[in-house]
Design an enzyme around this catalytic site. Structure first.
Site, PDB file in Angstrom:
ATOM      1  N   LYS A   5       0.829  -1.212   0.000  1.00  0.00           N
ATOM      2  CA  LYS A   5       0.000   0.000   0.000  1.00  0.00           C
ATOM      3  C   LYS A   5       0.867   1.269   0.000  1.00  0.00           C
ATOM      4  CE  LYS A   5      -3.458  -2.611  -0.226  1.00  0.00           C
ATOM      5  NZ  LYS A   5      -4.397  -3.212   0.687  1.00  0.00           N
TER       6      LYS A   5
HETATM    7  C1  LIG Z   1      -5.377  -4.284   0.959  1.00  0.00           C
HETATM    8  C2  LIG Z   1      -6.843  -4.171   0.967  1.00  0.00           C
HETATM    9  C3  LIG Z   1      -7.615  -4.617   2.051  1.00  0.00           C
HETATM   10  C4  LIG Z   1      -7.076  -5.450   3.172  1.00  0.00           C
HETATM   11  O1  LIG Z   1      -6.031  -4.903   3.876  1.00  0.00           O
HETATM   12  P1  LIG Z   1      -4.986  -5.851   4.646  1.00  0.00           P
HETATM   13  O2  LIG Z   1      -4.205  -4.885   5.462  1.00  0.00           O
HETATM   14  O3  LIG Z   1      -4.165  -6.545   3.609  1.00  0.00           O
HETATM   15  O4  LIG Z   1      -5.758  -6.798   5.489  1.00  0.00           O
HETATM   16  C5  LIG Z   1      -8.976  -4.362   2.032  1.00  0.00           C
HETATM   17  N1  LIG Z   1      -9.563  -3.723   1.001  1.00  0.00           N
HETATM   18  C6  LIG Z   1      -8.862  -3.307  -0.061  1.00  0.00           C
HETATM   19  C7  LIG Z   1      -9.563  -2.583  -1.156  1.00  0.00           C
HETATM   20  C8  LIG Z   1      -7.479  -3.523  -0.123  1.00  0.00           C
HETATM   21  O5  LIG Z   1      -6.795  -3.111  -1.200  1.00  0.00           O
END
Ligand SMILES: *Cc1c(COP(=O)(O)O)cnc(C)c1O
Length: 396
Positions: free
Chosen positions: A196
């Protein structure tokens, strides 16, 4: 005709794109401060309150609760908002698995509202058509970093007495009509998983402007304690989903670079949008003018129908990868995920499969991604991407 790299020709590009993550002595210093302080987590909080304050300010939110990841952030935000087992939650199908898995993890039922053709964001008309007496919440996902139409979704939620939980996992820093995402709805959730735009290895955050909802979320994340209560005073059943001080240190470091990185991504995305106008057969997604800041976690573009019918999307990916461009195929539409359909069937006794033709077609045939780090390159990098796409498209 020019020979494609996949057929042994010379690739458009041999240089790598900028690596991710990006960090420097600031993260080193902050991490060592945590190490030597001996306050690594648990009850003692030193970096965590600062990370929460910085992140809330960035999104114009009053309250922030750090959690272990973005998946539980969604489940906790839904529960804090009063969603219970058996309640229906409207979600888009064009998103990561967690958006639909999070409600199911505590027995709530995801209902899939198809996305808009031009943006691949949840379609407010589809949302409104799916509301039933069991609907409790809407979870718009700001996919790729582009905010969904929060103005229309809020109007729909108000009219029907529904909560909005913004899945902003890909949208740290994004803005809709000048306001930061996350607390435009009732609550918003973020992820700091390593891919991210803000990265603490793993991690998540819940934002809200509603003090009662913030307290509910905090309790569920902190073993059912209440904010000013005693350490062994547990008022509700809650998990321990706290983030560590090490992750907060990384967040503070990463946040110091976000503004500069966002500016680079936005500038490169604008350039790539222009360059792709001159390539027949592909188009970037449209951006609503009310998106005043796009976080560009992904740069998404689509193959036009005639091209998508001639060329297999996976083949286009392989051809572009061979040209040195790290394009990705992206999601499988969640309304077609077997584990999700099976769980919904078990919970409801009905084999429902919502049909979402726009998302299905985007996933199977049309939509391609470039990851955010690719947009951290320079102008020449964008020219290389456009040239590689042109070369592949012209080969058919
Ligand atoms: C990455 C992501 C998540 C989940 O986040 P994690 O920290 O990996 O559990 C949820 N929704 C979206 C749209 C994502 O891109």
């Amino acid at each position: 005709m020019v020979k494609l790299a996949i057929d042994g020709g010379s690739p458009v590009r041999k240089k790598p794109f900028p690596e991710w993550p990006i960090y420097d002595q600031l993260e080193e210093k902050l991490l060592l401060e945590v190490l030597h302080s001996g306050k690594w987590g648990g009850a003692t909080r030193s970096k965590l309150p600062e990370a929460e304050r910085l992140f809330a300010e960035l999104h114009d939110a009053k309250y922030a609760v750090t959690v272990v990841n973005g998946t539980v952030a969604i489940a906790i935000a839904l529960q804090a908002a009063g969603v219970r087992a058996g309640d229906e939650v409207i979600v888009p199908p064009y998103t990561f698995f967690a958006t639909a898995a999070a409600p199911l993890l505590f027995g709530a039922i995801p209902v899939f509202a198809d996305v808009e053709e031009q943006t691949l964001l949840i379609d407010p008309d589809q949302v409104e058509a799916l509301i039933t007496p069991r609907t409790k919440a809407i979870v718009p996902v700001h996919i790729g970093g582009a905010p969904a139409n929060m103005t229309r979704l809020k109007a729909i939620a108000e009219k029907h007495g529904l909560r909005i939980i913004e899945d902003s996992a890909q949208a740290a820093g994004a803005r809709w009509n000048g306001t930061g995402v996350g607390a435009i709805g009732d609550l918003g959730t973020f992820s700091f998983q390593s891919s991210k735009n803000i990265n603490s290895g793993e991690g998540g955050m819940i934002l809200t402007n509603n003090e009662a909802l913030a307290d509910q979320a905090w309790s569920l994340v902190n073993a059912g304690r209440i904010r000013d209560g005693a350490w062994y005073q547990h008022e509700v059943i809650g998990w321990n989903l706290r983030m560590t001080e090490f992750q907060a240190a990384l967040l503070i470091g990463q946040l110091s670079r976000l503004e500069q990185q966002m500016a680079v991504r936005e500038k490169n995305a604008r350039l790539l949008n222009e360059l792709l106008q001159d390539v027949d057969g592909v188009s970037p997604l449209a951006t609503d003018p009310q998106v005043t800041r796009h976080a560009y976690h992904l740069y998404i573009f689509k193959l036009h129908k005639d091209l998508a019918d001639k060329l297999n999307k996976s083949d286009v990916c392989r051809m572009l990868n061979a040209e040195g461009i790290p394009v990705h195929e992206g999601y499988v539409a969640l309304n077609q995920n077997r584990a999700i359909s099976e769980e919904i069937r078990k919970r409801t006794g009905q084999a429902r499969r919502d049909s979402c033709p726009v998302a299905e077609r985007a996933c199977e045939k049309e939509a391609l991604w470039l990851p955010q780090n690719v947009l951290l390159g320079d102008e020449q990098d964008m020219h290389d991407i456009a040239q590689a796409i042109r070369k592949v498209v012209q080969s058919v």
